[in-house]
Scaffold this motif. Structure first.
Motif, PDB file in Angstrom:
ATOM      1  N   ALA A  31       0.827  -1.207   0.000  1.00  0.00           N
ATOM      2  CA  ALA A  31       0.000   0.000   0.000  1.00  0.00           C
ATOM      3  C   ALA A  31       0.858   1.252   0.000  1.00  0.00           C
ATOM      4  CB  ALA A  31      -0.933   0.016   1.220  1.00  0.00           C
ATOM      5  N   GLY A  32       0.352   2.279  -0.611  1.00  0.00           N
ATOM      6  CA  GLY A  32       0.991   3.590  -0.598  1.00  0.00           C
ATOM      7  C   GLY A  32      -0.081   4.653  -0.678  1.00  0.00           C
ATOM      8  N   ASP A  33       0.312   5.908  -0.568  1.00  0.00           N
ATOM      9  CA  ASP A  33      -0.688   6.966  -0.664  1.00  0.00           C
ATOM     10  C   ASP A  33      -1.038   7.231  -2.129  1.00  0.00           C
ATOM     11  OD1 ASP A  33       1.415   8.510  -1.671  1.00  0.00           O
ATOM     12  OD2 ASP A  33       1.872   9.368   0.282  1.00  0.00           O
ATOM     13  N   ARG A  34      -1.825   8.277  -2.371  1.00  0.00           N
ATOM     14  CA  ARG A  34      -2.331   8.534  -3.722  1.00  0.00           C
ATOM     15  C   ARG A  34      -1.252   8.971  -4.697  1.00  0.00           C
ATOM     16  NH1 ARG A  34      -7.571  12.037  -1.698  1.00  0.00           N
ATOM     17  NH2 ARG A  34      -8.610  10.348  -0.584  1.00  0.00           N
ATOM     18  N   LEU A  35      -0.059   9.251  -4.202  1.00  0.00           N
ATOM     19  CA  LEU A  35       1.032   9.631  -5.094  1.00  0.00           C
ATOM     20  C   LEU A  35       1.432   8.480  -6.006  1.00  0.00           C
ATOM     21  CD1 LEU A  35       3.320  11.702  -5.824  1.00  0.00           C
ATOM     22  CD2 LEU A  35       4.676  10.622  -4.016  1.00  0.00           C
ATOM     23  N   TYR A  36       1.305   7.250  -5.526  1.00  0.00           N
ATOM     24  CA  TYR A  36       1.881   6.117  -6.243  1.00  0.00           C
ATOM     25  C   TYR A  36       1.004   5.585  -7.365  1.00  0.00           C
ATOM     26  CZ  TYR A  36       5.558   6.186  -2.826  1.00  0.00           C
ATOM     27  OH  TYR A  36       6.620   6.593  -2.060  1.00  0.00           O
ATOM     28  N   ASN A  37      -0.322   5.699  -7.254  1.00  0.00           N
ATOM     29  CA  ASN A  37      -1.120   5.230  -8.386  1.00  0.00           C
ATOM     30  C   ASN A  37      -1.227   6.267  -9.492  1.00  0.00           C
ATOM     31  OD1 ASN A  37      -2.948   7.008  -7.211  1.00  0.00           O
ATOM     32  ND2 ASN A  37      -4.247   5.387  -6.380  1.00  0.00           N
TER      33      ASN A  37
END
Length: 293
Positions: A31-37
């Protein structure tokens, strides 16, 4: 670990760090924040899948609703659905973010989406191709374009696609479709977005990430956030000093854990922290962090 300027090459930096993890450790959800998608799929999404990780995402306002198509199937918040799914179900999260529906209505619509979800026919192959079957083939719905799926009972929704003058989609003509790894790679995730399982996995991972960040930023301990703790120029020097700070934070966390458990029949060195009474992790929904700001 890997270090770079803030917001510069986040996908590549993440891959550099992940490639240094001991391969003996199991690889599952990531999981990561919205920066990664929002990264280029060749620089983040495809490499993590090749390494055996499965992404778990949250989405920004401009990533909600139908965002991609393949063989007629529609990608909605990371999952592939039947193109004949009712429009209110397609726009469920968009409506929640805009305040047009309440939280309970959103939860109910997310549950209804499951009926129209494309299901895995086989495991993902070595090259990343996924073979999926439409909900009618998965015995979740009945479709007039596939007469052999009719008559299964009134408890299954009946799909009657209004295709107009064009021919049926490929996903409606065939029993299964095969998705290449690059199809919808930027936003795809294996868990159905918004379900209790997605919430349990995503929030647990995100809380662990932010908890460790706060632990290492403790102003009375390592203080990794202010640059005054590393008064030297150069990316190499900064990387080495941050590595020492994080190593010390890791050691402090492990020591704290070891002191809270009983080893070799001895009593713990300190009393374990009493957990506060909170809501179950599955009770939280995007309302509260999906905003119009």
């Amino acid at each position: 670990m890997s270090v770079d300027k803030p917001g510069n090459r986040p996908g590549e930096v993440a891959i550099e760090a992940l490639r240094r993890i001991d391969p003996r450790h199991p690889r599952s959800y990531l999981a990561g924040d919205r920066l990664y998608n929002k990264q280029q799929r060749d620089k983040f999404q495809l490499p993590i899948c090749a390494m055996g990780y499965q992404p778990v995402y949250d989405y920004a306002l401009d990533q909600l609703g139908v965002k991609d198509h393949f063989a007629g199937a529609e990608l909605i918040e990371g999952n592939w659905y039947c193109p004949s799914m009712p429009q209110p179900l397609k726009d469920a999260t968009k409506d929640l973010a805009a305040g047009r529906i309440d939280k309970q209505t959103w939860i109910d619509r997310i549950r209804e989406r499951t009926t129209y979800l494309f299901m895995a026919k086989e495991r993902t192959d070595a090259e990343g191709h996924r073979r999926l079957m439409c909900p009618a083939e998965a015995r979740r719905t009945q479709c007039t374009l596939k007469p052999y799926t009719l008559g299964r009972g009134i408890h299954l929704p009946l799909i009657d696609p209004d295709l107009g003058p064009v021919d049926a989609f490929k996903c409606c003509d065939q029993r299964t479709i095969t998705l290449p790894p690059e199809a919808g790679a930027n936003l795809w995730q294996p868990l159905q977005y918004g379900t209790a399982e997605w919430q349990r996995v995503y929030f647990r991972l995100r809380n662990a990430i932010e908890g460790m960040n706060g632990f290492a930023k403790d102003p009375l301990r390592e203080r990794i956030e202010p640059g005054g703790t590393r008064r030297i120029r150069g990316i190499a020097a900064q990387t080495i000093l941050v590595a020492f700070q994080l190593a010390h934070a890791n050691r402090r966390k492990l020591t704290s854990w070891a002191d809270a458990i009983a080893l070799h029949g001895d009593r713990p060195k300190r009393r374990p922290t009493r957990r506060r009474k909170t809501k179950p992790i599955g009770a939280w929904t995007p309302k509260g962090y999906v905003t119009t700001a």
